[in-house]
Design a protein around this motif. Sequence first.
Motif, PDB file in Angstrom:
ATOM      1  N   GLY A  55       0.838  -1.198   0.000  1.00 17.54           N
ATOM      2  CA  GLY A  55       0.000   0.000   0.000  1.00 17.54           C
ATOM      3  C   GLY A  55       0.864   1.236   0.000  1.00 17.54           C
ATOM      4  N   LEU A  56       0.898   1.940  -1.121  1.00 18.50           N
ATOM      5  CA  LEU A  56       1.843   3.042  -1.315  1.00 18.50           C
ATOM      6  C   LEU A  56       1.564   4.180  -0.335  1.00 18.50           C
ATOM      7  N   SER A  57       2.606   4.576   0.381  1.00 21.59           N
ATOM      8  CA  SER A  57       2.537   5.669   1.348  1.00 21.59           C
ATOM      9  C   SER A  57       3.281   6.873   0.796  1.00 21.59           C
ATOM     10  N   PRO A  58       3.136   8.055   1.433  1.00 27.91           N
ATOM     11  CA  PRO A  58       3.915   9.216   0.993  1.00 27.91           C
ATOM     12  C   PRO A  58       5.421   8.944   0.985  1.00 27.91           C
ATOM     13  N   GLN A  59       5.914   8.236   2.012  1.00 31.75           N
ATOM     14  CA  GLN A  59       7.336   7.903   2.030  1.00 31.75           C
ATOM     15  C   GLN A  59       7.691   6.963   0.890  1.00 31.75           C
ATOM     16  N   GLY A  60       6.763   6.078   0.537  1.00 32.97           N
ATOM     17  CA  GLY A  60       6.999   5.185  -0.586  1.00 32.97           C
ATOM     18  C   GLY A  60       7.144   5.948  -1.895  1.00 32.97           C
ATOM     19  N   VAL A  61       6.310   6.979  -2.082  1.00 28.38           N
ATOM     20  CA  VAL A  61       6.425   7.817  -3.281  1.00 28.38           C
ATOM     21  C   VAL A  61       7.785   8.504  -3.310  1.00 28.38           C
ATOM     22  N   VAL A  62       8.201   9.017  -2.150  1.00 30.37           N
ATOM     23  CA  VAL A  62       9.509   9.671  -2.057  1.00 30.37           C
ATOM     24  C   VAL A  62      10.622   8.677  -2.389  1.00 30.37           C
ATOM     25  N   ASN A  63      10.502   7.449  -1.891  1.00 22.19           N
ATOM     26  CA  ASN A  63      11.517   6.432  -2.172  1.00 22.19           C
ATOM     27  C   ASN A  63      11.617   6.134  -3.662  1.00 22.19           C
ATOM     28  N   VAL A  64      10.467   6.126  -4.341  1.00 21.36           N
ATOM     29  CA  VAL A  64      10.481   5.907  -5.793  1.00 21.36           C
ATOM     30  C   VAL A  64      11.201   7.052  -6.493  1.00 21.36           C
ATOM     31  N   VAL A  65      10.899   8.285  -6.100  1.00 19.85           N
ATOM     32  CA  VAL A  65      11.554   9.452  -6.704  1.00 19.85           C
ATOM     33  C   VAL A  65      13.055   9.414  -6.446  1.00 19.85           C
ATOM     34  N   TRP A  66      13.439   9.111  -5.202  1.00 22.70           N
ATOM     35  CA  TRP A  66      14.859   9.015  -4.876  1.00 22.70           C
ATOM     36  C   TRP A  66      15.539   7.897  -5.658  1.00 22.70           C
ATOM     37  N   GLY A  67      14.831   6.776  -5.829  1.00 18.08           N
ATOM     38  CA  GLY A  67      15.410   5.672  -6.585  1.00 18.08           C
ATOM     39  C   GLY A  67      15.686   6.051  -8.027  1.00 18.08           C
ATOM     40  N   VAL A  68      14.767   6.794  -8.642  1.00 19.12           N
ATOM     41  CA  VAL A  68      14.978   7.258 -10.018  1.00 19.12           C
ATOM     42  C   VAL A  68      16.174   8.203 -10.080  1.00 19.12           C
ATOM     43  N   ALA A  69      16.268   9.122  -9.110  1.00 23.76           N
ATOM     44  CA  ALA A  69      17.396  10.048  -9.075  1.00 23.76           C
ATOM     45  C   ALA A  69      18.718   9.305  -8.906  1.00 23.76           C
ATOM     46  N   ASP A  70      18.729   8.312  -8.015  1.00 24.13           N
ATOM     47  CA  ASP A  70      19.952   7.529  -7.814  1.00 24.13           C
ATOM     48  C   ASP A  70      20.313   6.736  -9.059  1.00 24.13           C
ATOM     49  N   ALA A  71      19.301   6.304  -9.822  1.00 23.11           N
ATOM     50  CA  ALA A  71      19.575   5.593 -11.067  1.00 23.11           C
ATOM     51  C   ALA A  71      20.300   6.505 -12.061  1.00 23.11           C
ATOM     52  N   VAL A  72      19.932   7.784 -12.076  1.00 21.37           N
ATOM     53  CA  VAL A  72      20.619   8.745 -12.951  1.00 21.37           C
ATOM     54  C   VAL A  72      22.056   8.947 -12.480  1.00 21.37           C
ATOM     55  N   ILE A  73      22.252   9.079 -11.154  1.00 17.22           N
ATOM     56  CA  ILE A  73      23.611   9.215 -10.615  1.00 17.22           C
ATOM     57  C   ILE A  73      24.425   7.972 -10.943  1.00 17.22           C
ATOM     58  N   LEU A  74      23.803   6.809 -10.832  1.00 17.26           N
ATOM     59  CA  LEU A  74      24.478   5.550 -11.165  1.00 17.26           C
ATOM     60  C   LEU A  74      24.899   5.539 -12.635  1.00 17.26           C
ATOM     61  N   SER A  75      24.080   6.116 -13.507  1.00 19.85           N
ATOM     62  CA  SER A  75      24.442   6.159 -14.929  1.00 19.85           C
ATOM     63  C   SER A  75      25.671   7.029 -15.164  1.00 19.85           C
ATOM     64  N   THR A  76      25.830   8.101 -14.364  1.00 21.71           N
ATOM     65  CA  THR A  76      27.039   8.933 -14.507  1.00 21.71           C
ATOM     66  C   THR A  76      28.271   8.160 -14.048  1.00 21.71           C
ATOM     67  N   TYR A  77      28.097   7.319 -13.016  1.00 24.45           N
ATOM     68  CA  TYR A  77      29.216   6.482 -12.585  1.00 24.45           C
ATOM     69  C   TYR A  77      29.599   5.474 -13.671  1.00 24.45           C
ATOM     70  N   LEU A  78      28.604   4.812 -14.242  1.00 24.18           N
ATOM     71  CA  LEU A  78      28.878   3.808 -15.265  1.00 24.18           C
ATOM     72  C   LEU A  78      29.507   4.431 -16.510  1.00 24.18           C
ATOM     73  N   ARG A  79      29.164   5.670 -16.780  1.00 27.78           N
ATOM     74  CA  ARG A  79      29.695   6.340 -17.972  1.00 27.78           C
ATOM     75  C   ARG A  79      31.098   6.881 -17.750  1.00 27.78           C
ATOM     76  N   HIS A  80      31.362   7.430 -16.559  1.00 25.18           N
ATOM     77  CA  HIS A  80      32.630   8.127 -16.336  1.00 25.18           C
ATOM     78  C   HIS A  80      33.518   7.482 -15.276  1.00 25.18           C
ATOM     79  N   GLY A  81      33.016   6.472 -14.571  1.00 24.78           N
ATOM     80  CA  GLY A  81      33.764   5.926 -13.451  1.00 24.78           C
ATOM     81  C   GLY A  81      35.077   5.281 -13.826  1.00 24.78           C
ATOM     82  N   ARG A  82      35.141   4.668 -14.992  1.00 20.51           N
ATOM     83  CA  ARG A  82      36.380   3.980 -15.388  1.00 20.51           C
ATOM     84  C   ARG A  82      37.539   4.953 -15.532  1.00 20.51           C
TER      85      ARG A  82
END
Length: 221
Positions: A55-82
């Motif tokens: 049952g989605l809660s306000p914190q759950g919505v925030v967690n989804v938004v944060w997860g998407v943001a972290d996925a973008v940060i993760l993409s910068t690591y995968l692109r430039h980390g090497r």
Amino acid sequence: MELILTLLSGIAWTVVYVEAIRVGLRDRTYAMPVAALALNFAWEVVYAAHDIATGLSPQGVVNVVWGVADAVILSTYLRHGRAELPAFVTRPLFAAWSALVLGTGFAVQLLFVAHFGTHDASRYSAFLQNLLMSGLFIGMYAARRGPRGQSPLIAVAKWLGTLAPTVLFGVIERNGFVLGLGALCSVFDLVYIGLLVRRPGARAGAGAVPAPVKSPPDPSR
């Protein structure tokens, strides 16, 4: 008071993620230490999935938004980390290492859930990985010999985003474990803020990309 502290933490951490994306794209690097990033991303995926299933809660919505943001940060690591690693780290080796770190992040989060249950695990793991992140930010500053891929806004927002739940869970709810970890986070976060603001002119070379570390010549050749 609880609502105010919760909102403060949510807004501050959102600022951290948005600024980390901006700085990472600007400096062509990643703006969050990879071990902490893996744990953060795994935390958000695990608890967002739990909230959606129960049952989605306000914190759950925030967690989804944060997860998407972290996925973008993760993409910068995968692109430039090497580029941050020695020359002997090939693309396959970098991919294998990244998969290991990310998989470990998920394994750690699931172990916390299995041992403590969802409610306590979400708090204990969050504060422990937060403390790790605080130390790794200082290590990243040292490894890069300056604030490339970092910003005072990330540092201050992270500090406030951690301080608010420390007061909520550690002081108001009288959880000594959380209070101790939160206090240690503040110590490291304030040190990191001091490093970033002590000499504003030191950021002039922030966009420079370090040369890969070369292996010593083989004397037998």
